[in-house]
Scaffold this active site. Structure first.
Site, PDB file in Angstrom:
ATOM      1  N   HIS A 114       3.401  10.425  -2.156  1.00  0.00           N
ATOM      2  CA  HIS A 114       4.721   9.806  -2.105  1.00  0.00           C
ATOM      3  C   HIS A 114       5.863  10.766  -2.427  1.00  0.00           C
ATOM      4  O   HIS A 114       7.025  10.384  -2.339  1.00  0.00           O
ATOM      5  CB  HIS A 114       4.774   8.609  -3.069  1.00  0.00           C
ATOM      6  CG  HIS A 114       3.991   7.427  -2.594  1.00  0.00           C
ATOM      7  ND1 HIS A 114       2.672   7.237  -2.917  1.00  0.00           N
ATOM      8  CD2 HIS A 114       4.347   6.372  -1.813  1.00  0.00           C
ATOM      9  CE1 HIS A 114       2.246   6.103  -2.367  1.00  0.00           C
ATOM     10  NE2 HIS A 114       3.242   5.577  -1.695  1.00  0.00           N
TER      11      HIS A 114
ATOM     12  N   HIS B  12       0.061   7.916   5.050  1.00  0.00           N
ATOM     13  CA  HIS B  12      -1.155   7.348   4.472  1.00  0.00           C
ATOM     14  C   HIS B  12      -1.276   5.870   4.817  1.00  0.00           C
ATOM     15  O   HIS B  12      -0.316   5.221   5.209  1.00  0.00           O
ATOM     16  CB  HIS B  12      -1.174   7.553   2.953  1.00  0.00           C
ATOM     17  CG  HIS B  12       0.016   6.963   2.255  1.00  0.00           C
ATOM     18  ND1 HIS B  12       1.206   7.633   2.106  1.00  0.00           N
ATOM     19  CD2 HIS B  12       0.200   5.755   1.659  1.00  0.00           C
ATOM     20  CE1 HIS B  12       2.066   6.872   1.457  1.00  0.00           C
ATOM     21  NE2 HIS B  12       1.484   5.716   1.177  1.00  0.00           N
TER      22      HIS B  12
ATOM     23  N   CYS C  95       1.635  -5.679  -1.882  1.00  0.00           N
ATOM     24  CA  CYS C  95       1.460  -4.510  -1.039  1.00  0.00           C
ATOM     25  C   CYS C  95       0.728  -3.446  -1.836  1.00  0.00           C
ATOM     26  O   CYS C  95       0.711  -3.482  -3.062  1.00  0.00           O
ATOM     27  CB  CYS C  95       2.792  -3.984  -0.513  1.00  0.00           C
ATOM     28  SG  CYS C  95       4.019  -3.632  -1.790  1.00  0.00           S
TER      29      CYS C  95
ATOM     30  N   HIS D  95      -2.412   0.052  -1.347  1.00  0.00           N
ATOM     31  CA  HIS D  95      -3.133   1.046  -0.568  1.00  0.00           C
ATOM     32  C   HIS D  95      -4.636   0.813  -0.691  1.00  0.00           C
ATOM     33  O   HIS D  95      -5.142   0.649  -1.802  1.00  0.00           O
ATOM     34  CB  HIS D  95      -2.817   2.457  -1.083  1.00  0.00           C
ATOM     35  CG  HIS D  95      -1.355   2.732  -1.214  1.00  0.00           C
ATOM     36  ND1 HIS D  95      -0.650   2.504  -2.382  1.00  0.00           N
ATOM     37  CD2 HIS D  95      -0.460   3.205  -0.315  1.00  0.00           C
ATOM     38  CE1 HIS D  95       0.618   2.844  -2.191  1.00  0.00           C
ATOM     39  NE2 HIS D  95       0.762   3.263  -0.954  1.00  0.00           N
TER      40      HIS D  95
ATOM     41  N   GLU E 109      -3.093  -8.569  -8.718  1.00  0.00           N
ATOM     42  CA  GLU E 109      -1.686  -8.676  -9.103  1.00  0.00           C
ATOM     43  C   GLU E 109      -1.271 -10.108  -9.422  1.00  0.00           C
ATOM     44  O   GLU E 109      -0.496 -10.343 -10.345  1.00  0.00           O
ATOM     45  CB  GLU E 109      -0.790  -8.131  -7.984  1.00  0.00           C
ATOM     46  CG  GLU E 109      -0.861  -6.633  -7.807  1.00  0.00           C
ATOM     47  CD  GLU E 109       0.260  -6.088  -6.940  1.00  0.00           C
ATOM     48  OE1 GLU E 109       1.144  -6.869  -6.533  1.00  0.00           O
ATOM     49  OE2 GLU E 109       0.252  -4.871  -6.681  1.00  0.00           O
TER      50      GLU E 109
ATOM     51  N   TYR F 278       6.214   3.543   9.244  1.00  0.00           N
ATOM     52  CA  TYR F 278       7.595   3.772   8.846  1.00  0.00           C
ATOM     53  C   TYR F 278       7.715   4.937   7.877  1.00  0.00           C
ATOM     54  O   TYR F 278       6.725   5.401   7.297  1.00  0.00           O
ATOM     55  CB  TYR F 278       8.202   2.511   8.218  1.00  0.00           C
ATOM     56  CG  TYR F 278       7.385   1.909   7.102  1.00  0.00           C
ATOM     57  CD1 TYR F 278       7.396   2.447   5.821  1.00  0.00           C
ATOM     58  CD2 TYR F 278       6.616   0.774   7.320  1.00  0.00           C
ATOM     59  CE1 TYR F 278       6.650   1.885   4.795  1.00  0.00           C
ATOM     60  CE2 TYR F 278       5.869   0.196   6.306  1.00  0.00           C
ATOM     61  CZ  TYR F 278       5.896   0.765   5.050  1.00  0.00           C
ATOM     62  OH  TYR F 278       5.147   0.216   4.039  1.00  0.00           O
TER      63      TYR F 278
ATOM     64  N   GLU G 179       8.132   6.691   1.259  1.00  0.00           N
ATOM     65  CA  GLU G 179       7.067   5.865   1.827  1.00  0.00           C
ATOM     66  C   GLU G 179       6.828   6.299   3.274  1.00  0.00           C
ATOM     67  O   GLU G 179       7.564   5.910   4.171  1.00  0.00           O
ATOM     68  CB  GLU G 179       7.448   4.383   1.783  1.00  0.00           C
ATOM     69  CG  GLU G 179       7.481   3.789   0.391  1.00  0.00           C
ATOM     70  CD  GLU G 179       6.087   3.567  -0.192  1.00  0.00           C
ATOM     71  OE1 GLU G 179       5.088   3.945   0.454  1.00  0.00           O
ATOM     72  OE2 GLU G 179       5.988   3.021  -1.298  1.00  0.00           O
TER      73      GLU G 179
ATOM     74  N   GLU H  18       4.168   5.582   5.669  1.00  0.00           N
ATOM     75  CA  GLU H  18       3.007   4.703   5.682  1.00  0.00           C
ATOM     76  C   GLU H  18       2.643   4.190   7.067  1.00  0.00           C
ATOM     77  O   GLU H  18       3.508   3.911   7.904  1.00  0.00           O
ATOM     78  CB  GLU H  18       3.230   3.515   4.743  1.00  0.00           C
ATOM     79  CG  GLU H  18       3.336   3.942   3.294  1.00  0.00           C
ATOM     80  CD  GLU H  18       3.308   2.805   2.305  1.00  0.00           C
ATOM     81  OE1 GLU H  18       2.836   3.021   1.175  1.00  0.00           O
ATOM     82  OE2 GLU H  18       3.769   1.703   2.655  1.00  0.00           O
TER      83      GLU H  18
ATOM     84  N   TRP I 207      11.059  -0.931   1.963  1.00  0.00           N
ATOM     85  CA  TRP I 207      10.211  -1.246   3.119  1.00  0.00           C
ATOM     86  C   TRP I 207      10.195  -2.723   3.479  1.00  0.00           C
ATOM     87  O   TRP I 207       9.643  -3.098   4.502  1.00  0.00           O
ATOM     88  CB  TRP I 207       8.783  -0.778   2.838  1.00  0.00           C
ATOM     89  CG  TRP I 207       8.152  -1.460   1.655  1.00  0.00           C
ATOM     90  CD1 TRP I 207       7.473  -2.649   1.636  1.00  0.00           C
ATOM     91  CD2 TRP I 207       8.173  -1.003   0.301  1.00  0.00           C
ATOM     92  NE1 TRP I 207       7.061  -2.962   0.362  1.00  0.00           N
ATOM     93  CE2 TRP I 207       7.478  -1.961  -0.485  1.00  0.00           C
ATOM     94  CE3 TRP I 207       8.692   0.138  -0.336  1.00  0.00           C
ATOM     95  CZ2 TRP I 207       7.300  -1.815  -1.861  1.00  0.00           C
ATOM     96  CZ3 TRP I 207       8.514   0.262  -1.707  1.00  0.00           C
ATOM     97  CH2 TRP I 207       7.824  -0.696  -2.444  1.00  0.00           C
TER      98      TRP I 207
END
Length: 202
Positions: free
Chosen positions: A46, A53, A88, A90, A108, A124, A135, A137, A180
């Site tokens: 990042h 990624h 959101c 990874h 979460e 993006y 970001e 991604e 994002w």
């Protein structure tokens, strides 16, 4: 649409047990077509200019067609205190995005979607002015339904809210959202409209 399995454990990237506090979080690097080309440590991926990624974004709705938003905890190093979509994150290297989305939603928010379906991908590049992080991604999108009451992890989430499309527009104009958010929301809209029908005005 596939049903989401309940995920109770936070597994390590190796799948051999829980993640320790000292174990670095690794992300899956991809090319422009989303093909895996390697791995990188999360923070390094990042840092400007960013490394492309794999990521995922989840949009969950209640039976009234309202979207579940979260405000990211103030202690997070990336985009703290801003509002964003339901969840959101990874995937671990080698982890299927669907499995990662279900796992992280449970970690979460303390709930498992009653329904979760793929909603396409979006690529993006969004710098975060506040932190200087970037970001870059290749994001896998998911939409679904939630019926249980969220029980957020306070280390991850400061606040949650269910909103209609009109309420989201008002909130987005009034308070900060993640860099994002609108990109992933717009990309997911066709699947959201299919999921919710006329509910919520999406």
């Amino acid at each position: 649409m596939p049903t989401t399995p309940v995920t109770l454990a936070h597994s390590s990237p190796s799948g051999l047990g829980p993640v320790s506090a000292e174990e670095p979080i690794m992300l899956e690097l991809v090319d422009e077509a989303g093909v895996t080309i390697g791995t990188a440590e999360k923070l390094a991926a990042h840092q400007a200019p960013g490394q492309l990624h794999r990521a995922f974004s989840v949009f969950l709705f209640d039976e009234a067609g309202r979207l579940l938003l979260q405000r990211r905890a103030l202690g997070k190093y990336h985009s703290p205190g801003v509002w964003s979509n339901t969840c959101c994150g990874h995937p671990y290297p080698g982890e299927a995005p669907f499995a990662a989305a279900a796992r992280r939603t449970y970690e979460e928010l303390g709930v498992s979607p009653s329904l979760l379906a793929e909603a396409g991908t979006v690529r993006y590049n969004h710098p975060d002015p506040a932190s200087g992080l970037v970001e870059q991604e290749f994001n896998h999108l998911f939409v679904g339904l939630v019926q249980a009451t969220p029980l957020p992890d306070p280390e991850e989430i400061g606040e949650t809210a269910f909103v209609t499309a009109d309420e989201l527009a008002e909130r987005h104009a009034a308070v900060p959202f993640s860099a994002w958010f609108m990109t992933v929301l717009d990309a997911a809209r066709p699947a959201i409209k299919e999921l919710t029908g006329q509910s919520g005005g999406w």
